[in-house]
Structures are given as structure tokens and as C-alpha cells.
Design an enzyme around this catalytic site. Sequence first.
Site, PDB file in Angstrom:
ATOM      1  N   ASP A   6       0.839  -1.191   0.000  1.00  0.00           N
ATOM      2  CA  ASP A   6       0.000   0.000   0.000  1.00  0.00           C
ATOM      3  C   ASP A   6       0.880   1.250   0.000  1.00  0.00           C
ATOM      4  OD1 ASP A   6      -2.364   1.792   0.781  1.00  0.00           O
ATOM      5  OD2 ASP A   6      -3.283  -0.197   0.891  1.00  0.00           O
ATOM      6  N   ASP A  28      -1.759   2.079  18.255  1.00  0.00           N
ATOM      7  CA  ASP A  28      -2.560   0.878  18.051  1.00  0.00           C
ATOM      8  C   ASP A  28      -1.880  -0.135  17.118  1.00  0.00           C
ATOM      9  OD1 ASP A  28      -4.838   0.237  19.405  1.00  0.00           O
ATOM     10  OD2 ASP A  28      -6.211   1.361  18.126  1.00  0.00           O
ATOM     11  N   HIS A  66      -3.938   5.885   3.598  1.00  0.00           N
ATOM     12  CA  HIS A  66      -4.598   4.684   3.077  1.00  0.00           C
ATOM     13  C   HIS A  66      -4.020   3.411   3.676  1.00  0.00           C
ATOM     14  CE1 HIS A  66      -5.927   1.729  -0.010  1.00  0.00           C
ATOM     15  NE2 HIS A  66      -6.947   2.560  -0.182  1.00  0.00           N
ATOM     16  N   ASN A  70      -6.866  -3.191  22.791  1.00  0.00           N
ATOM     17  CA  ASN A  70      -6.312  -2.580  24.004  1.00  0.00           C
ATOM     18  C   ASN A  70      -7.291  -1.656  24.716  1.00  0.00           C
ATOM     19  OD1 ASN A  70      -6.386  -0.522  22.168  1.00  0.00           O
ATOM     20  ND2 ASN A  70      -4.163  -0.391  21.897  1.00  0.00           N
ATOM     21  N   ASN A 104     -13.666   0.054  -7.162  1.00  0.00           N
ATOM     22  CA  ASN A 104     -14.733   0.989  -6.765  1.00  0.00           C
ATOM     23  C   ASN A 104     -15.422   1.675  -7.936  1.00  0.00           C
ATOM     24  OD1 ASN A 104     -13.946   0.479  -4.068  1.00  0.00           O
ATOM     25  ND2 ASN A 104     -12.404   2.107  -4.161  1.00  0.00           N
ATOM     26  N   ALA A 120      -7.670  -7.917  -8.870  1.00  0.00           N
ATOM     27  CA  ALA A 120      -8.648  -8.793  -8.223  1.00  0.00           C
ATOM     28  C   ALA A 120      -9.281  -9.772  -9.209  1.00  0.00           C
ATOM     29  CB  ALA A 120      -9.724  -7.952  -7.557  1.00  0.00           C
ATOM     30  N   SER A 151     -11.179  -1.092  -0.713  1.00  0.00           N
ATOM     31  CA  SER A 151      -9.874  -1.077  -0.028  1.00  0.00           C
ATOM     32  C   SER A 151     -10.035  -1.344   1.456  1.00  0.00           C
ATOM     33  CB  SER A 151      -9.191   0.282  -0.215  1.00  0.00           C
ATOM     34  OG  SER A 151      -8.675   0.415  -1.506  1.00  0.00           O
TER      35      SER A 151
END
Length: 601
Positions: free
Chosen positions: A350, A359, A405, A418, A496, A506, A564
Amino acid sequence: MIDNFAANDIYNYIDGLDSSDFQKFLAGNKSSIFPTTATNRATSLFKEEVESLDFTTLDNTLATARDITIGATPTTYSDFVGSTDTNDYYRFSLGTTSNFSLDLTGLSADADVSLLNSNGRVITKSTNGGTSSESITRQLNAGTYYVRVYPYSGSTNYNLSLAAASATIPDNAGNTLATARDITIGATPTSYSDFVGSTDSNDYYRFSLETSSDFSLNLTGLSADADVSLLDSNGSVITSSTNGSTSSESITRQLSAGTYYVWVYPYSGSTNYNLSLSATTATVTPGYSAISGYGLVNAARAVAGALNQSPFADVPTFGSANDWGVNLVNAPEAWARGYTGQGIVVAVLDTGVDRNHADLAGNIWTNAGEIANDGLDNDGNGYVDDVYGWNFANGNNNTLDVNSHGTHVAGTIAAANNGFGATGVAYNSRIMPVKVLDDSGSGSYSGVAQGIRYAVDNGADVINMSLGGGSTDSAVQSALQYASSRGVIVVMAAGNEGAAQPSYPASSATSWGLAVGAVDSSNQMASFSNRAGSNSSMRYVTAPGVQVYSTLPNGGYGFLNGTSMAAPHVAGVVALMLSANPNLTDAQVRQIITTTAGNVA
């Protein structure tokens, strides 16, 4: 006393002889036209002139190439190449597109031949070994060309024969959608031959299918770079094949009943071509939808399936309203059984990843074989200081994300459980940052292909690719196949555009990996999501992709929409499956994911 008038006449006579007749003349003058004394004087003058010439510079460069004229009847030139004369160049021009042929014969040592364009760049060459003859056959456009003859080893005389006959340029296909050539195709391939180039830049063919069919197309016999697209009944591109140079093009696709167009067009130059097409009635799989494929991914069933167990029991809803995604895919049911992605590495191809995000920081993969910032490739993998992955967009080791992204995708997969922020589907998996898109979100197929191989070779178990392009690419196809062969599962966003089938890469989920469409929190298909298409071999499932909450760079959080965002939910489910059964192959994961999804289970 020498008769100078007679000597000059003989000199001019000798000057007009070709090499064979001159040798005969030197062997002895049998003519009684000129006096012997005058003949000897003329021969002496001619020899002196020949000896004064520098033959090493004649026709040995493009600038001094010998100008020749060739036509339908072969013309032959004899000369020599070797250690003292390493290049012979010939220049010719064609007024029209022509079928050109060349033969290099009479060799006593190994010599080769090349055909060059007007800039001196090689178009093609013949390099047979030993004293074997060389040959080139090619259709050429109007223009100027060069032939280069050169020794490979030793020295040799040669005979160079050339011919060029005007080519017949067909134009049977229509040049617009409205005038497209109507064709009928079936199970047996049907071929059509035609031409595209500067004077005929579009060839259209129209065909109809009465049932869902497995369609295939091959474009071959190219002498210049031409491409091909498959269009729907409105003329919109479904898919394209755009290989470079004179490489053949191909398209394989399952199509619904309806009308379609094939568009052949030049990328550069002009070329004849052969277009072969076929379509066989497709097998329709129960439980598969052309809209949503096999339906919503289900972690409770998929992880249980990986263990050959019954689906896991329901558990209470997890977290807050922002955690609707992990709940919709039933990830908490797998967590309750102890499967949280532990031990699994997910490569995120990406825009990079903010590895310092609170995180994510505890779940970032690092290259244990590399010593940070020592300027060395410690592990010998070809990348210097790739402690946190590699940046294929910019060719360095900076995999940080400033676009957002990639960090959002990474959080959906592996944000920590967490008690604050977001929680990933596989919150104990590790993220391998592989930056294949630059800070603006753009990249190249070359970078994607290299990124896939890097991820596979450096220990990734799953690869998430929330990206897409406009046409197929042979390097990416090869990399996807490589990943599958190594047991690495590639999860790809469907795109999209609201199209009837997934975009590339894909669309490759008919063979490798998984394609993922987007649904909202009510499990309704997102309007922007590309659909599954009618090919039931397309391993297509759906996942949350509307208003998905996840991590953003610099400690942030936010909502994003798109397939995405859907793909990393599935990548997370695959990580859960592999944490339960790390021995699953790509084919097994594809089978389990689709047979346990919402439309089938």
C-alpha cells in the site's frame, strides 16, 4: 611513346567494370581494341587509385551505409566481414508497408545480421551458429531501415539477398462501434486476420452470447505493438490486455449472456494481426451470485472450517458502534476460541504504514536478519537496511505512510485489542509494511510485482492489496502465481467503479487469492463496489467497506469507504484461519472462505 588517349579510354572502361569483370581484366587483356602498352598504363593508373582508397571507412557506420534499392525480386550483394572489417551497413527505404525478407548465405565463418530502424536501433536479428545461413522475415512500415552484417568469430565473405514486396493491408473490421464487424463465436476457436496502424487505428468486432460462457481471446502474429480490449454492450471497457512490443495479447473471462465488442488498436507502429476467439457454455455454481459472489465472509465458520470443526457458537457483540465491521464478519467468535492471528505475518502492499501508531506499534513485523542503519544488506536479500520492509515506489527503506490509506488498511487487520481506538480482525497478527504506492497513492505494476515477491520471500503468510489498475500485467500475474505456489494467500480489493466484475488484479482471483467487494453495516452491497461477475470460479466474497473506522497516521483515527477497506477484513479472517491451521494452502483457503460465506453456508 604511350598513347595517352587510348590509356584514358581503357581507364574509363576499367572504372565501369564490376569486381568480377575487373578481376578477369587483370588476368589478361584478350581484346584487340586497345594497344597493349595503353592497356598496361590504364591498369597501372587504376591500381594506384584503388590502393589510395581507405576501404575501412566505407559502409562501416550508419553514416556511411551503402544505399541500396530493393523490390519484389531479390537483390544480392556480396562482401566481406572479419577482424579488419567488423561492420557492413546497408541502407534502404520503403514507400509502403512491405513484406521484407533477408538471407545471409555463403559463410565460411560465423557471421550474424541485424535489421535496424531509422535511428539505428535493432528491430530484430538472426544469430545462428557456425556457418549456418541467417534469415529475417518481417512486415515493415514505410520508412528507412538499415541492415548490419557483422562477424561473430573469424572472417568470411558473404552473400546478402534482400527483397520487399508491397503488403496487402486488409480492412474487414469496422472502425467504430456502430460499424463493428458482426462475428459468431463458439466452442471451436474462430480466427480473423486484419491490420491496425496509423491509417487504421481501430478495429471493432461485435458478438453475442445466448448463455453464460467461458470466453477466451488471443491476439497473435504482431510485428508492432498492438493491444486489445473487451467491451460491454455500451462500449465500456470490461478488461484489456496491453503487453509490450510484439508480445501476444490474451483475455480469458466468464461472460453473461449479452452483446459484447472486441477492440483491437495499435500502441505504436502498424501491424497485421490474427484474432482468435472462442466461447463455451459456463457451469453455474449454486450459491454464487453475479453481484456478491459467495457472499459475506464469516470468520466463525471459516476458522472452524480450517480445523474441520462445526461453526463456532455466537458470542456477545464486541466493543462500540465503531467496531461493527469485526462483528459483522463474526471475528469475536474466533477470538473466543483463542484464534487472534498470533504468529501470522500479513504484508500490506500500500502507501506504507505508520509503524509508530499506538494501536499498531506492537504488531509491526521487523526483519530479524537486518541490522538497522548500518548501510549493509545483512541478510543478503537484496535490500539494504530493510528492517521495516521496503519502499518499491521510491526505491528505499522508508515505509512510513503520509497518505493514510495504508495505515487505515493495517489497522483493520491488526490494530491492538487494548480498550481504545480501533480493533483489528486479527489483532495479534503482525503487519509487514511494503510500500508499492507513493505518497499520492500512485504506483506501477513493476513495483507491485516486486512487492509481492518481497513479501513472499521475507516470510509473509497473507498479502493484502487494496489497489487496482486498468489492465492485466504479466509480471504481476507471475508474482501472484509465485505467491500461491509458496502457500501465501493474496487478498485483493475488487475495485470501486460499480462495474459488473472485479478490476485488475482482483480479477485474477479466478486462479489465485481472493477478490473482495464492499457491503455496508446492513450487509447491503455498496453502490461503488465492483460486482463479482458471472464466472463462479471467481473467488469473490464481501466484507465491510462503508464508513469503516480505523487507524490513521500520527496517532489518528477516522472513517473511510471502499473495497480497499473491505479487503483487509478478509485478510484478517485469513490470518485467523492460519493461526488455527498454518498448513493451509492457497487453494484450501480459497475453498474454505467461499464455502463458508453468506450465500452458501
